[in-house]
Structure formats: C-alpha cells, structure tokens
Motif scaffolding. Structure first.
Motif, PDB file in Angstrom:
ATOM      1  N   ASP A 203      -3.791  -2.349 -21.430  1.00 56.81           N
ATOM      2  CA  ASP A 203      -5.309  -2.141 -21.611  1.00 56.81           C
ATOM      3  C   ASP A 203      -5.705  -1.089 -20.812  1.00 56.81           C
ATOM      4  N   SER A 204      -6.890  -0.599 -20.725  1.00 53.50           N
ATOM      5  CA  SER A 204      -7.567   0.102 -20.017  1.00 53.50           C
ATOM      6  C   SER A 204      -9.191  -0.347 -19.473  1.00 53.50           C
ATOM      7  N   GLN A 205      -9.453   0.213 -18.187  1.00 54.22           N
ATOM      8  CA  GLN A 205     -10.650   0.257 -17.645  1.00 54.22           C
ATOM      9  C   GLN A 205     -11.281   1.200 -17.334  1.00 54.22           C
ATOM     10  N   SER A 206     -12.530   1.543 -17.771  1.00 56.04           N
ATOM     11  CA  SER A 206     -13.250   2.855 -17.114  1.00 56.04           C
ATOM     12  C   SER A 206     -14.383   2.463 -16.039  1.00 56.04           C
ATOM     13  N   VAL A 207     -14.070   3.387 -15.133  1.00 58.01           N
ATOM     14  CA  VAL A 207     -14.875   2.838 -13.764  1.00 58.01           C
ATOM     15  C   VAL A 207     -15.656   4.445 -13.525  1.00 58.01           C
ATOM     16  N   LYS A 208     -16.876   4.276 -13.047  1.00 54.80           N
ATOM     17  CA  LYS A 208     -17.740   5.399 -12.440  1.00 54.80           C
ATOM     18  C   LYS A 208     -16.794   6.052 -11.338  1.00 54.80           C
TER      19      LYS A 208
ATOM     20  N   VAL B 168      -4.385  -9.114 -18.926  1.00 55.26           N
ATOM     21  CA  VAL B 168      -4.724  -7.893 -18.485  1.00 55.26           C
ATOM     22  C   VAL B 168      -6.055  -7.888 -17.759  1.00 55.26           C
ATOM     23  N   GLU B 169      -7.055  -8.358 -18.567  1.00 57.00           N
ATOM     24  CA  GLU B 169      -8.564  -8.469 -18.336  1.00 57.00           C
ATOM     25  C   GLU B 169      -8.706  -9.345 -16.867  1.00 57.00           C
ATOM     26  N   ARG B 170      -7.954 -10.215 -16.570  1.00 58.29           N
ATOM     27  CA  ARG B 170      -7.824 -10.758 -15.377  1.00 58.29           C
ATOM     28  C   ARG B 170      -7.179 -10.069 -14.061  1.00 58.29           C
ATOM     29  N   THR B 171      -6.482  -9.125 -14.515  1.00 53.66           N
ATOM     30  CA  THR B 171      -5.727  -8.233 -13.562  1.00 53.66           C
ATOM     31  C   THR B 171      -6.955  -6.947 -13.152  1.00 53.66           C
ATOM     32  N   PHE B 172      -7.638  -6.833 -14.128  1.00 60.86           N
ATOM     33  CA  PHE B 172      -8.775  -5.949 -13.824  1.00 60.86           C
ATOM     34  C   PHE B 172      -9.724  -6.694 -12.921  1.00 60.86           C
TER      35      PHE B 172
ATOM     36  N   HIS C   8      -5.401   2.916 -16.682  1.00 61.10           N
ATOM     37  CA  HIS C   8      -4.339   2.439 -17.924  1.00 61.10           C
ATOM     38  C   HIS C   8      -3.426   1.581 -17.108  1.00 61.10           C
ATOM     39  N   LEU C   9      -3.333   0.278 -17.858  1.00 55.00           N
ATOM     40  CA  LEU C   9      -2.603  -0.684 -17.165  1.00 55.00           C
ATOM     41  C   LEU C   9      -1.499  -1.390 -18.190  1.00 55.00           C
ATOM     42  N   LEU C  10      -0.256  -1.546 -17.506  1.00 54.84           N
ATOM     43  CA  LEU C  10       0.905  -2.156 -18.399  1.00 54.84           C
ATOM     44  C   LEU C  10       1.131  -3.228 -17.435  1.00 54.84           C
ATOM     45  N   THR C  11       0.949  -4.559 -17.906  1.00 56.33           N
ATOM     46  CA  THR C  11       1.041  -5.690 -17.066  1.00 56.33           C
ATOM     47  C   THR C  11       2.168  -6.445 -17.742  1.00 56.33           C
ATOM     48  N   ASP C  12       2.989  -7.376 -16.942  1.00 52.76           N
ATOM     49  CA  ASP C  12       3.766  -8.458 -17.542  1.00 52.76           C
ATOM     50  C   ASP C  12       2.727  -9.838 -18.019  1.00 52.76           C
ATOM     51  N   THR C  13       3.294 -10.788 -18.491  1.00 54.99           N
ATOM     52  CA  THR C  13       2.614 -11.775 -19.084  1.00 54.99           C
ATOM     53  C   THR C  13       2.030 -12.686 -18.070  1.00 54.99           C
ATOM     54  N   LEU C  14       2.242 -12.444 -16.838  1.00 56.76           N
ATOM     55  CA  LEU C  14       1.887 -13.141 -15.674  1.00 56.76           C
ATOM     56  C   LEU C  14       0.641 -11.999 -15.105  1.00 56.76           C
ATOM     57  N   GLY C  15       0.216 -11.024 -15.394  1.00 56.49           N
ATOM     58  CA  GLY C  15      -0.717 -10.164 -15.121  1.00 56.49           C
ATOM     59  C   GLY C  15      -0.352  -9.290 -13.932  1.00 56.49           C
ATOM     60  N   LEU C  16       0.968  -9.394 -13.543  1.00 60.43           N
ATOM     61  CA  LEU C  16       1.510  -8.265 -12.615  1.00 60.43           C
ATOM     62  C   LEU C  16       1.717  -7.192 -12.981  1.00 60.43           C
ATOM     63  N   VAL C  17       1.421  -6.054 -12.268  1.00 64.08           N
ATOM     64  CA  VAL C  17       1.133  -4.666 -12.850  1.00 64.08           C
ATOM     65  C   VAL C  17       2.614  -3.989 -13.087  1.00 64.08           C
ATOM     66  N   LEU C  18       3.001  -3.621 -14.132  1.00 61.14           N
ATOM     67  CA  LEU C  18       4.498  -2.892 -14.169  1.00 61.14           C
ATOM     68  C   LEU C  18       4.345  -1.435 -14.204  1.00 61.14           C
ATOM     69  N   ASP C  19       3.236  -0.752 -14.605  1.00 60.43           N
ATOM     70  CA  ASP C  19       2.701   0.600 -14.525  1.00 60.43           C
ATOM     71  C   ASP C  19       1.119   0.831 -14.590  1.00 60.43           C
ATOM     72  N   VAL C  20       1.127   1.987 -13.992  1.00 61.17           N
ATOM     73  CA  VAL C  20      -0.275   2.335 -13.971  1.00 61.17           C
ATOM     74  C   VAL C  20      -0.643   3.776 -14.039  1.00 61.17           C
ATOM     75  N   LEU C  21      -1.411   4.204 -14.885  1.00 63.03           N
ATOM     76  CA  LEU C  21      -1.928   5.777 -15.073  1.00 63.03           C
ATOM     77  C   LEU C  21      -3.309   5.693 -14.938  1.00 63.03           C
ATOM     78  N   VAL C  22      -3.834   6.854 -14.191  1.00 63.70           N
ATOM     79  CA  VAL C  22      -5.325   7.252 -14.018  1.00 63.70           C
ATOM     80  C   VAL C  22      -5.442   8.282 -14.431  1.00 63.70           C
ATOM     81  N   THR C  23      -6.567   8.410 -15.638  1.00 57.42           N
ATOM     82  CA  THR C  23      -6.885   9.562 -16.222  1.00 57.42           C
ATOM     83  C   THR C  23      -8.310   9.884 -16.424  1.00 57.42           C
TER      84      THR C  23
END
Length: 234
Positions: free
Chosen positions: A68-73, A182-186, A97-112
């Motif tokens: 999933d992804s999250q837009s921030v100012k 993933v929403e909880r991770t954000f 942009h986040l890729l997490t496992d099923t526990l919400g722990l981050v596997l990879d991240v990309l900022v664009t």
C-alpha cells in the motif's frame, strides 16, 4: 550515536537542535548518512525483523505480504524535483510505498513524489521484494493496484496479487481483510514525529528514517519480551 538518531526520529527535531548530552550534530548526521548510504540501517532493521518473526513463531522469510502507499505533505526543504501532487488526496508532497509481511513488519520501502501511481511504484517495489524474499508468493493490495499489474506480477515474478476491494454499499470506516495490516503500519509511523511530514531533501533519507522508526518499534517489542514479570504479592 544510535541514541542520537533515535532521539531525532522519535521527537522530530532539527539536526542542529540535537541536545548537548549527545555527540555534536555534524558527527551524528555523518553517522546517520554513512549508515544510510552503506545500507547498514536497513541491515539492522532486517535482523530485528527476523528476530521478531521468530519470537512470533514465524519463519524469518515471509511467504505473503501486503502492499500500500501513504501520501504525506512535504516540508519546504523538499526540492521541487522530488515532490509531486496527489490529485486523489489533494496532497503536495511525497508518497511512501510499503511492502509488509502479515504482521505489519516492513519488508521494503520506496519513497517517491506523491504523483507516482501505486501501480508504477509496485513495478519497482515488488521485484525488489521478490529478489530478497524467495518464498514470497502472495500479495494483498487495494483497488489502486488493479489492472495490468496483476498479470505482470504473475508472469514475471510468480506473485499472486489479490485485490481486496471495499464494498460498494459500505459507508464510513470499514476494516478490510489483510489491508488493515499495512494501514496499522502507517499509523505506527506517526508515532515518530520525524515522519508526520516529509522533511528530507533526498528520498533515500526518508526511507532511512522509516527504517530507524521501525527499528525502534521492534527493539522495544523484543525488550518487552525479555523483561521479567513483576512479582505478585502472596
């Protein structure tokens, strides 16, 4: 040095506002930048994630994830070339942009830039995740990833992308299967004041701050498991 970086991420201060009981801010920043550029911050994060997964009775390498992804100012320090406008959420800034496992722990991240679509970012995020985690076979995503991405991921990566859709009859807030992880991770990110907005000139620095934020969360979780239980009165 690690305590200084954690203090900055947790409290959202400027580097020049580093308290006097920490090393001078140029040295703390040099340490942060060196760990960012050499990948040591991500390596520390990955080792802690593996330890947390083992503590939860899981294999260190996940077989499923959520994207999933999250837009921030973005702050005024963010250059025009690395920021964009998210027309859907009316936000001028960056997108995480986040890729997490099923526990919400981050596997990879990309900022664009915020103008980057979820599908375009997934074409970078998913191959990197598959390369690092060979067992990864299934990804849950929202409607923003609908379209050619599902066929492309199956054909080129061997990944099954399941789209979890919101019901057309639903009104207001609704907890959706898998997507809530993933929403909880954000939401966890917002505990670190440095991540409430994007203050970083370089997208790679924003990614490093996310690694440090999750490192704090996981180290506290592991420390709580090691803490002895309080004695009870007879």
């Amino acid at each position: 040095m690690i305590d200084a970086v954690r203090y900055l991420v947790d409290n959202g201060i400027k580097w020049r506002a580093m308290p006097a009981d920490f090393p001078p801010w140029p040295r703390a920043y040099a340490f942060f930048a060196r760990w960012r550029d050499t990948g040591l911050a991500a390596e520390l994060h990955d080792r802690l994630r593996d330890a947390v997964r083992r503590a939860e009775g899981r294999s260190p390498e996940p077989s499923a994830g959520v994207v999933d992804s999250q837009s921030v100012k973005a702050d005024a320090t963010v250059t025009h070339s690395s920021r964009g406008f998210d027309a859907g959420k009316k936000i001028n800034g960056r997108r995480r942009h986040l890729l997490t496992d099923t526990l919400g722990l981050v596997l990879d991240v990309l900022v664009t830039p915020a103008s980057t679509t979820d599908r375009d970012a997934a074409r970078l995020l998913l191959p990197a995740g598959k390369e690092r985690f060979r067992r990864l076979a299934r990804i849950w995503a929202d409607g923003g990833y609908t379209g050619h991405l599902t066929d492309w991921a199956a054909q080129h990566l061997g990944l099954v992308v399941d789209i979890v859709r919101r019901s057309d009859d639903a009104r207001g807030f609704e907890v959706l299967p898998r997507r809530w992880v993933v929403e909880r991770t954000f939401a966890w990110f917002l505990r670190s004041r440095r991540l409430v907005r994007d203050y970083e000139r370089r997208p790679e620095t924003g990614e490093a701050v996310i690694w440090w934020s999750m490192t704090m969360l996981m180290s506290r979780r592991l420390a709580a498991r090691q803490r002895p239980a309080p004695l009870r009165a007879a």
